[in-house]
Write a protein that holds these residues in place. Structure first.
Motif, PDB file in Angstrom:
ATOM      1  N   ASN A 105       6.881  60.232   3.279  1.00 14.99           N
ATOM      2  CA  ASN A 105       6.735  59.817   2.022  1.00 14.99           C
ATOM      3  C   ASN A 105       5.198  60.503   1.400  1.00 14.99           C
ATOM      4  OD1 ASN A 105       8.933  58.530   0.854  1.00 14.99           O
ATOM      5  ND2 ASN A 105       8.013  56.847   1.794  1.00 14.99           N
ATOM      6  N   ASN A 106       4.729  61.221   2.225  1.00 12.13           N
ATOM      7  CA  ASN A 106       3.244  61.424   2.008  1.00 12.13           C
ATOM      8  C   ASN A 106       2.691  61.664   1.485  1.00 12.13           C
ATOM      9  OD1 ASN A 106       4.070  64.462   2.644  1.00 12.13           O
ATOM     10  ND2 ASN A 106       5.516  65.184   1.403  1.00 12.13           N
ATOM     11  N   SER A 107       1.782  60.032   1.624  1.00 11.35           N
ATOM     12  CA  SER A 107       1.051  59.766   0.797  1.00 11.35           C
ATOM     13  C   SER A 107       0.572  58.638   1.947  1.00 11.35           C
ATOM     14  CB  SER A 107       1.546  58.650   0.443  1.00 11.35           C
ATOM     15  OG  SER A 107       2.388  57.192   0.922  1.00 11.35           O
ATOM     16  N   GLY A 108      -0.843  58.924   1.956  1.00 14.65           N
ATOM     17  CA  GLY A 108      -2.207  57.852   2.834  1.00 14.65           C
ATOM     18  C   GLY A 108      -2.201  59.190   3.655  1.00 14.65           C
ATOM     19  N   ALA A 109      -3.598  58.952   4.352  1.00 15.14           N
ATOM     20  CA  ALA A 109      -3.997  59.532   5.658  1.00 15.14           C
ATOM     21  C   ALA A 109      -3.662  59.853   6.918  1.00 15.14           C
ATOM     22  CB  ALA A 109      -5.551  59.624   5.944  1.00 15.14           C
ATOM     23  N   VAL A 110      -2.523  61.059   6.859  1.00 14.61           N
ATOM     24  CA  VAL A 110      -1.882  61.239   8.309  1.00 14.61           C
ATOM     25  C   VAL A 110      -2.212  62.598   8.680  1.00 14.61           C
ATOM     26  CG1 VAL A 110       0.063  61.082   9.868  1.00 14.61           C
ATOM     27  CG2 VAL A 110       0.056  59.239   7.522  1.00 14.61           C
ATOM     28  N   SER A 111      -2.386  62.275   9.913  1.00 16.67           N
ATOM     29  CA  SER A 111      -2.605  63.797  10.903  1.00 16.67           C
ATOM     30  C   SER A 111      -1.690  65.120  10.673  1.00 16.67           C
ATOM     31  CB  SER A 111      -3.332  63.689  12.133  1.00 16.67           C
ATOM     32  OG  SER A 111      -2.047  63.477  13.428  1.00 16.67           O
ATOM     33  N   ALA A 112      -1.602  65.932  10.519  1.00 20.29           N
ATOM     34  CA  ALA A 112      -0.444  66.928  10.436  1.00 20.29           C
ATOM     35  C   ALA A 112       0.467  66.809  11.943  1.00 20.29           C
ATOM     36  CB  ALA A 112      -1.121  68.194  10.499  1.00 20.29           C
TER      37      ALA A 112
END
Length: 350
Positions: free
Chosen positions: A26-33
């Motif tokens: 959902n492209n929300s919050g911090a997640v590494s590439a």
């Protein structure tokens, strides 16, 4: 209409939390590439449709295109995994992943004649073959022959590696620490007469389980007494209750615990003990390895070690596709963690 794929299914396949998967998709919050790419690739392979940015998933697929018209990945197996074999789920996950990238899986049963003559099945076309996946392929000579073909190859489990040098990537379930901890649990509860059941030289994984058994016993100052073990060659009829009960009767004395190299051997051992009038776990404990469906069907339910077969399947696809794309990188030996599951067949050992 196909079954809708859930976030939890994606999380389980990757061994991640549902929240991490949700943030990535959902492209929300911090997640590494890197993590986001892994999650999107897995979601696409599983057929997940609810991306907030479907273009990202499509880009991942297009980053691993079929090259030179080589669209086939051949499964080679000497013994095709049955419905209860961990390889069945592994293969399903593997096929799901490569299908999404445009590859076709062909299934090839390697016969004794193929092994004796060191040849491929006649239906395999080397011109369209991108890679090879080997499951239940434990002939040293044939495995070495396959490695000399110059085709990207991945072995899921192998013949004994100290006997043959395979120029290939290899994938295993984790064997050593799980078995060591399991055996150590029995010893800590006061059990000293622990038997190993199975052909320790059958394959690398069986050998690693044997080594862990030996290490746990030795580290607790207990002698390795092979007269308490059933170590016959795998060609013997372990499935035959009469044969196995005779092997148990011929032991120097009745062990307190039978550790069996897989669940098939463990369920056969329980049946053999039952035919001898022994109660499991009251008279003797039994455990296995695999967490096959039979482990929760047989009475008593079986203590075992769970293999994360679907995760192994997706990892297998990643490894082989990486080898196809980068054929000259160093070979990898990969292990996927396993979990001990204590059930009634060892009573309160856990």
């Amino acid at each position: 209409m196909g079954k809708r794929v859930t976030l939890q299914e994606i999380a389980d396949a990757l061994g991640m939390s549902r929240n991490t998967v949700s943030r990535a998709l959902n492209n929300s919050g911090a997640v590494s590439a890197e993590t986001r790419n892994k999650i999107c690739q897995m979601a696409t392979a599983l057929g997940y449709k609810q991306f907030s940015s479907i273009e990202r998933a499509d880009a991942i697929i297009s980053s691993a295109p079929v090259k030179n018209g080589k669209t086939e990945i051949a499964l080679l197996t000497h013994s095709f995994p049955g419905s209860s074999h961990s390889g069945n789920k592994l293969l399903s996950a593997f096929q799901n992943k490569i299908d999404s990238l445009g590859y076709r899986l062909s299934i090839n049963i390697i016969k004794d004649n193929d092994i004796d003559n060191l040849c491929l099945p006649t239906n395999i076309d080397l011109n369209t073959l991108a890679g090879i996946l080997c499951i239940e392929m434990f002939s040293e000579e044939y495995s070495t022959f396959l490695c000399k073909l110059g085709i990207p190859i991945l072995f899921v489990d192998t013949p004994l590696l100290h006997r043959c040098n395979l120029s290939a990537d290899t994938l295993f379930m984790e064997n050593a620490s799980s078995v060591y901890r399991l055996i150590n649990t029995f010893i800590s509860s006061g059990k000293k007469k622990i038997s190993f059941v199975g052909d320790r030289f059958h394959c690398q994984s069986f050998y690693e389980r044997w080594q862990a058994y030996v290490s746990a016993m030795a580290d607790n100052s207990l002698n390795i007494d092979t007269s308490l073990c059933i170590l016959d060659d795998d060609s013997n009829p372990y499935y035959d209750t009469s044969w196995l009960s005779e092997k148990i009767k011929s032991l120097k004395e009745m062990p307190e615990v039978f550790f069996c190299a897989n669940d098939f051997l463990a369920t056969s051992t329980i049946k053999a003990l039952r035919s001898l009038g022994k109660n499991v776990p009251k008279d003797v404990m039994v455990c296995g390895f695999d967490n096959a469906p039979e482990a929760t069907i047989i009475e008593p339910n079986l203590t075992t070690v769970k293999i994360h077969s679907s995760s192994m399947g997706y990892t297998a696809a990643d490894i082989l596709l990486s080898r196809i794309a980068n054929p000259h990188t160093p070979y990898k030996k990969t292990y996927i963690e396993t979990d001990i599951i204590y059930r009634e067949s060892t009573e309160t050992a856990g």
